[in-house]
Design an enzyme around this catalytic site. Structure first.
Site, mmCIF file in Angstrom:
data_model
loop_
_atom_site.group_PDB
_atom_site.id
_atom_site.type_symbol
_atom_site.label_atom_id
_atom_site.label_comp_id
_atom_site.label_asym_id
_atom_site.label_seq_id
_atom_site.Cartn_x
_atom_site.Cartn_y
_atom_site.Cartn_z
ATOM 1 N N GLY A 360 35.600 39.580 39.891
ATOM 2 C CA GLY A 360 35.019 39.558 38.565
ATOM 3 C C GLY A 360 35.838 38.674 37.655
ATOM 4 O O GLY A 360 36.958 38.289 37.990
ATOM 5 N N GLY A 362 37.194 38.426 33.738
ATOM 6 C CA GLY A 362 37.348 39.158 32.484
ATOM 7 C C GLY A 362 37.895 38.260 31.410
ATOM 8 O O GLY A 362 38.000 37.050 31.577
ATOM 9 N N GLY A 363 38.242 38.861 30.304
ATOM 10 C CA GLY A 363 38.748 38.101 29.176
ATOM 11 C C GLY A 363 40.070 37.424 29.468
ATOM 12 O O GLY A 363 40.396 36.413 28.858
ATOM 13 N N GLY A 365 41.138 36.478 32.647
ATOM 14 C CA GLY A 365 41.113 35.568 33.790
ATOM 15 C C GLY A 365 40.307 36.158 34.930
ATOM 16 O O GLY A 365 39.597 37.149 34.758
ATOM 17 N N LYS A 382 44.998 39.728 39.806
ATOM 18 C CA LYS A 382 44.468 39.269 38.524
ATOM 19 C C LYS A 382 45.277 38.078 38.073
ATOM 20 O O LYS A 382 46.488 38.153 37.922
ATOM 21 C CB LYS A 382 44.577 40.397 37.505
ATOM 22 C CG LYS A 382 43.875 40.094 36.212
ATOM 23 C CD LYS A 382 43.681 41.381 35.421
ATOM 24 C CE LYS A 382 42.770 41.159 34.240
ATOM 25 N NZ LYS A 382 42.206 42.411 33.764
ATOM 26 N N ASP A 479 43.064 48.867 25.836
ATOM 27 C CA ASP A 479 41.767 48.249 26.183
ATOM 28 C C ASP A 479 40.899 49.194 27.012
ATOM 29 O O ASP A 479 40.468 48.860 28.115
ATOM 30 C CB ASP A 479 42.000 46.920 26.904
ATOM 31 C CG ASP A 479 40.768 46.022 26.854
ATOM 32 O OD1 ASP A 479 39.815 46.360 26.112
ATOM 33 O OD2 ASP A 479 40.756 45.000 27.551
HETATM 34 N N1 LIG Z 1 41.852 46.798 41.141
HETATM 35 C C1 LIG Z 1 40.600 46.361 41.256
HETATM 36 N N2 LIG Z 1 39.873 46.670 42.347
HETATM 37 C C2 LIG Z 1 38.600 46.227 42.470
HETATM 38 N N3 LIG Z 1 37.970 45.488 41.556
HETATM 39 C C3 LIG Z 1 38.625 45.165 40.426
HETATM 40 C C4 LIG Z 1 39.973 45.563 40.217
HETATM 41 N N4 LIG Z 1 40.375 45.070 39.034
HETATM 42 C C5 LIG Z 1 39.324 44.416 38.520
HETATM 43 N N5 LIG Z 1 38.274 44.436 39.358
HETATM 44 C C6 LIG Z 1 36.963 43.807 39.145
HETATM 45 O O1 LIG Z 1 37.123 42.588 38.483
HETATM 46 C C7 LIG Z 1 36.338 42.536 37.312
HETATM 47 C C8 LIG Z 1 37.064 41.764 36.253
HETATM 48 O O2 LIG Z 1 38.164 42.478 35.813
HETATM 49 P P1 LIG Z 1 38.900 42.133 34.467
HETATM 50 O O3 LIG Z 1 39.829 43.229 34.148
HETATM 51 O O4 LIG Z 1 39.469 40.771 34.603
HETATM 52 O O5 LIG Z 1 37.747 42.014 33.428
HETATM 53 P P2 LIG Z 1 37.154 43.120 32.486
HETATM 54 O O6 LIG Z 1 37.771 44.424 32.833
HETATM 55 O O7 LIG Z 1 35.674 43.022 32.616
HETATM 56 O O8 LIG Z 1 37.589 42.650 31.059
HETATM 57 P P3 LIG Z 1 39.046 42.691 30.440
HETATM 58 O O9 LIG Z 1 39.568 41.318 30.640
HETATM 59 O O10 LIG Z 1 38.835 43.026 29.018
HETATM 60 O O11 LIG Z 1 39.845 43.706 31.184
HETATM 61 C C9 LIG Z 1 36.136 43.985 36.938
HETATM 62 O O12 LIG Z 1 34.943 44.129 36.244
HETATM 63 C C10 LIG Z 1 36.076 44.667 38.295
HETATM 64 O O13 LIG Z 1 34.750 44.637 38.801
HETATM 65 MG MG LIG Z 2 39.679 44.776 33.093
#
Ligand SMILES: Nc1ncnc2c1ncn2[C@@H]1O[C@H](COP(=O)(O)OP(=O)(O)OP(=O)(O)O)[C@@H](O)[C@H]1O
Ligand SMILES: [Mg+2]
Ligand SMILES: *[C@@H]1O[C@H](CO)[C@@H](O)[C@H](O)[C@H]1NC(C)=O
Ligand SMILES: *[C@@H]1O[C@H](CO)[C@@H](O)[C@H](O)[C@H]1NC(C)=O
Ligand SMILES: *[C@@H]1O[C@H](CO)[C@@H](O)[C@H](O)[C@H]1NC(C)=O
Ligand SMILES: *[C@@H]1O[C@H](CO)[C@@H](O)[C@H](O)[C@H]1NC(C)=O
Ligand SMILES: *[C@@H]1O[C@H](CO)[C@@H](O)[C@H](O)[C@H]1NC(C)=O
Ligand SMILES: *[C@@H]1O[C@H](CO)[C@@H](O)[C@H](O)[C@H]1NC(C)=O
Length: 676
Positions: A360, A362-363, A365, A382, A479
């Site tokens: 995924g 997110g904000g 990366g 991440k 967050d």
């Molecule tokens: N530990 C993990 N295991 C499985 N999938 C994950 C994990 N961490 C993140 N993801 C997936 O990656 C996506 C992006 O995560 P990310 O934290 O970068 O973005 P976000 O949570 O949507 O926004 P933010 O940047 O505000 O946290 C998540 O929506 C999730 O589906």
């Molecule tokens: Mg996140």
């Protein structure tokens, strides 16, 4: 007459001693050299620049100007059977080649020679071919017969051209000469020119035949592998009996002039009173052709270039490898060593951060799924791009201390890796992904039933409670929202991304407080002061409760009503006593109404604009578990006109920005609302 036997025996002895060497040479003296290597150079008497090369070539001259070289058969041959008799028939065959560094020119020439001596110490090089000098030329005392192959024109010697064969008697003024060529039997005996130098690097065969009876000298040429032409190139009647000594040496002479050339003899045969034995062409050494040389030279030039290029490429690959896996490490990080991952391991785990491994975006990366090579552990990596180094130390130390946090409702942070402008955070992989996918039906995720939602709410509350109170220092998540709630293999909800917002707070100029969080989850006092507290987390948790129960984004952009806050909408229903109407329609009415109303009311309480009115997480836990009754909920009773007055009178402006009014977030610039 008693003297007679003595006289007889004396004559006999004389006869024997005269005949002896002749008989020893069997009268039919002959030899053949098919190359000079196997027979050894010792057989030939060499002088000057003459030598036998390792490949078996008889090299008469080397790359020096004005030199001469001679090669003679070691023993003299008896040309006349009797003293002052007639010269017997003989036959010579040889193959020669000329290698010149110049395409068409070479000086001066070479010759096959029959002479009384094995050497010519007074001879001159260049046009004299190492045979004679200017004063000895044309002297009858030379007793010399030669066949010259002259590659330079000397007018003082009446040379016909710069490329001829000549028959020489005692003088380099040839008796007869002819442009180098042969009568080609295959083409009706036509005269064909032969090219020796330049690109046509092929040996030429020469036959010299003398008929003692007819006193005919024939010189025949042909390219190698062409059988001896029936017609000689040169045919001169000359009685060699008037020139040659009884015994004479045979051999070769060659000389260079101002332009150097290599004159080579490849093979040689001789026979008295018989045709020269055939030379085995297959056994002949190869001429060192300039083409080979050119190739060699090209290689000599090219090889170092290629080698340097190769080294350069290897170095580039190594440097790129180095850069590809380059990390940033500083002294202060040493204490965090064990939590550090090598970039190479993470690179390999994610197959070079292939896009197909993206979980995924997110904000902060992209998040990649990876499998660590050694432990086979599934991880989520991440990649956070981070320009400044400011606050990195505080952040990393926080990351590491957070790494010590272990709770069943927290996503385990395994460690980090740092590169230039980039921070990589390694988490436990959560196979069931993030909660938002379920709430909003992305990725074909099933709809969660009420019991599951209730459990998730309790899990998140428990995780947040742990962060706020159970650890030796207060950790603020900063967050909280559905996308940061991840579901493990047993569908337990776990809070992820804690503390990450902190990195951005540190990374910016403290003068312009940079707000990090997600729209709809930011408490008003956080928007005002930029200072996060456990109560700002509670505010976000309240919004999260509403999000999970209603199955709606905290801020919806509907075409009819413009931007609408979820909190306002739920509060509106609370006022109207129609809270159940806000519950997610995807549940199709199948849910525990009491629980849902409790959660919604608690959500409103947590999202109260005044921090003091919000419960703390310990209380939230008790309410959710039913261990304590939910207190009476009293929403803020300010109306918009009162707000305007307060604002104008300089009343604490945070109240003016509280989100109940619905447009307060609109006054915030997107710039201060990073994070999505
Ligand atoms: N530990 C993990 N295991 C499985 N999938 C994950 C994990 N961490 C993140 N993801 C997936 O990656 C996506 C992006 O995560 P990310 O934290 O970068 O973005 P976000 O949570 O949507 O926004 P933010 O940047 O505000 O946290 C998540 O929506 C999730 O589906
Ligand atoms: Mg996140
Ligand atoms: C050259 O000399 C060797 C001995 O040194 C002898 O065996 C050989 O027959 C000689 N070859 C010729 C062609 O005379
Ligand atoms: C030329 O050669 C002869 C012997 O062949 C020698 O006596 C004479 O000195 C030489 N002359 C020159 C100019 O070298
Ligand atoms: C060589 O000598 C002969 C006589 O011995 C003479 O007829 C002839 O012209 C001479 N040739 C040259 C080129 O001097
Ligand atoms: C051989 O070469 C000579 C000199 O270059 C030239 O005059 C002659 O015509 C040529 N002969 C043939 C058959 O090519
Ligand atoms: C020389 O060549 C002629 C043909 O031009 C031939 O008749 C004669 O027999 C040859 N002589 C020798 C010794 O080969
Ligand atoms: C060649 O010369 C020798 C000696 O001068 C002489 O005996 C012989 O008859 C000559 N041969 C011919 C064919 O003229």
């Amino acid at each position: 007459m008693e003297n007679q036997p003595v006289l007889f025996s004396a004559v006999f002895i004389l006869y024997v001693s005269f005949l002896g060497p002749f008989c020893a040479s069997s009268g039919e003296e002959s030899f053949v050299y098919s190359g000079f290597a196997s027979t050894g150079a010792a057989n030939l008497t060499l002088d000057g620049s003459a030598m036998v090369t390792t490949t078996g070539l008889l090299q008469l001259t080397d790359s020096m100007p004005n030199i001469q070289g001679h090669a003679f058969y070691p023993t003299p041959l008896r040309f006349k059977k009797q003293s002052n008799g007639i010269v017997q028939s003989f036959s010579v065959a040889f193959m020669f080649g000329i290698i010149s560094p110049y395409s068409d020119a070479s000086t001066d020439g070479m010759a096959f020679v029959v002479a009384p001596n094995k050497g010519f110490p007074d001879a001159k090089a260049a046009q004299f071919l190492g045979l004679l000098n200017i004063s000895s030329d044309n002297s009858t005392s030379n007793h010399m017969f030669a066949v010259e192959i002259d590659t330079a024109q000397n007018t003082e010697l009446d040379d016909i051209d710069g490329y001829h064969v000549g028959i020489d008697i005692n003088s380099l003024h040839s008796k007869k000469s002819q442009h180098i060529g042969f009568y080609n039997d295959q083409h009706g005996g036509l005269l064909k020119n032969l090219t020796l130098t330049g690109s046509n690097c092929k040996p030429v065969q020469v036959w010299v035949d003398y008929d003692g009876e007819t006193t005919q000298i024939n010189v025949t040429l042909a390219p190698i592998k062409v059988t001896k032409p029936t017609r000689p190139l040169l045919s001169v009647p000359f009685n060699l009996s008037t020139v040659l000594t009884d015994q004479a040496y045979i051999g070769f002479s060659a000389a260079t002039g101002p332009l150097t050339s290599h004159y080579y003899v490849l093979g040689w045969s001789f026979a008295m009173n018989a045709p020269a034995p055939p030379i085995e062409i297959s056994r002949l050494p190869r001429l060192p052709c300039p083409g080979d040389n050119r190739l060699q030279k090209i290689l000599q030039i090219l090889l170092p270039i290629v080698a340097v290029a190769l080294i350069f490429i290897v170095v580039m690959i190594l440097v790129r490898r180095q850069q590809r896996y380059a990390e940033l490490r500083e002294d202060w990080e040493v204490e965090f060593g064990p939590h550090r991952f090598s970039y190479k391991d993470l690179f390999n785990a994610t197959e070079g951060f292939k896009s197909k491994h993206i979980l995924g975006v997110g904000g902060f990366g992209k998040v990649y799924k990876g499998v660590l090579r050694t432990s086979k552990l599934e991880v989520a990596v991440k990649k956070v791009s981070h320009g400044s180094n400011q606050g990195m130390k505080e952040f990393i130390s926080e990351v590491v201390s957070i790494g010590h946090l272990r709770h069943r409702n927290l996503v385990q942070l395994l460690g980090y890796c740092r590169r230039k402008g980039e921070l990589l955070l390694v988490y436990d992989y959560m196979p069931n992904g993030s909660l938002d996918k379920y709430l909003y039906g992305e990725d074909n995720k099933p709809v969660l039933n009420w019991a599951q939602r209730m459990q998730i709410i309790k899990d998140v509350a428990s995780g947040l409670f742990y962060l706020h109170e159970k650890w030796d220092k207060v950790v603020i998540h900063r967050d909280i929202k559905a996308s940061n709630v991840l579901l493990d293999s047993e569908m337990n909800a776990r809070l992820g991304d804690f503390g990450l917002a902190r990195l951005y707070e540190h990374g910016t100029n403290p003068q312009t407080t940079h707000l990090v969080g997600t729209m709809g989850f930011i408490a008003p006092e956080l928007a005002r002061t930029g200072k996060a507290s456990p109560l700002t987390d509670v505010f976000a948790f309240g919004t999260f409760l509403l999000e999970v129960t209603c199955g709606r984004w905290p801020i919806s952009n509907s075409a009819h009503h413009g931007r609408k806050m979820l909190v306002d909408w739920v509060l509106q229903h609370w006022h109207q006593g129609s809270l159940p109407e806000t519950v997610d329609p995807k549940l199709h009415g199948i849910y525990n109404v009491d629980e849902a109303c409790l959660v919604l009311t608690l959500g409103l309480m947590c999202s109260h604009p005044i921090p003091g009115a919000r419960p703390i997480m310990r209380q939230v836990m008790q309410y959710l578990d039913g261990d304590a009754p939910l207190p009476e909920f009293t929403p803020a009773t300010l109306n918009s006109s009162l707000l305007a007055i307060m604002h104008n009178e300089g009343v604490d402006p945070y109240v003016a920005q509280y989100p109940w009014s619905g447009n307060s977030l609109g006054t915030m610039t997107p710039d201060i609302l990073s994070g999505r």
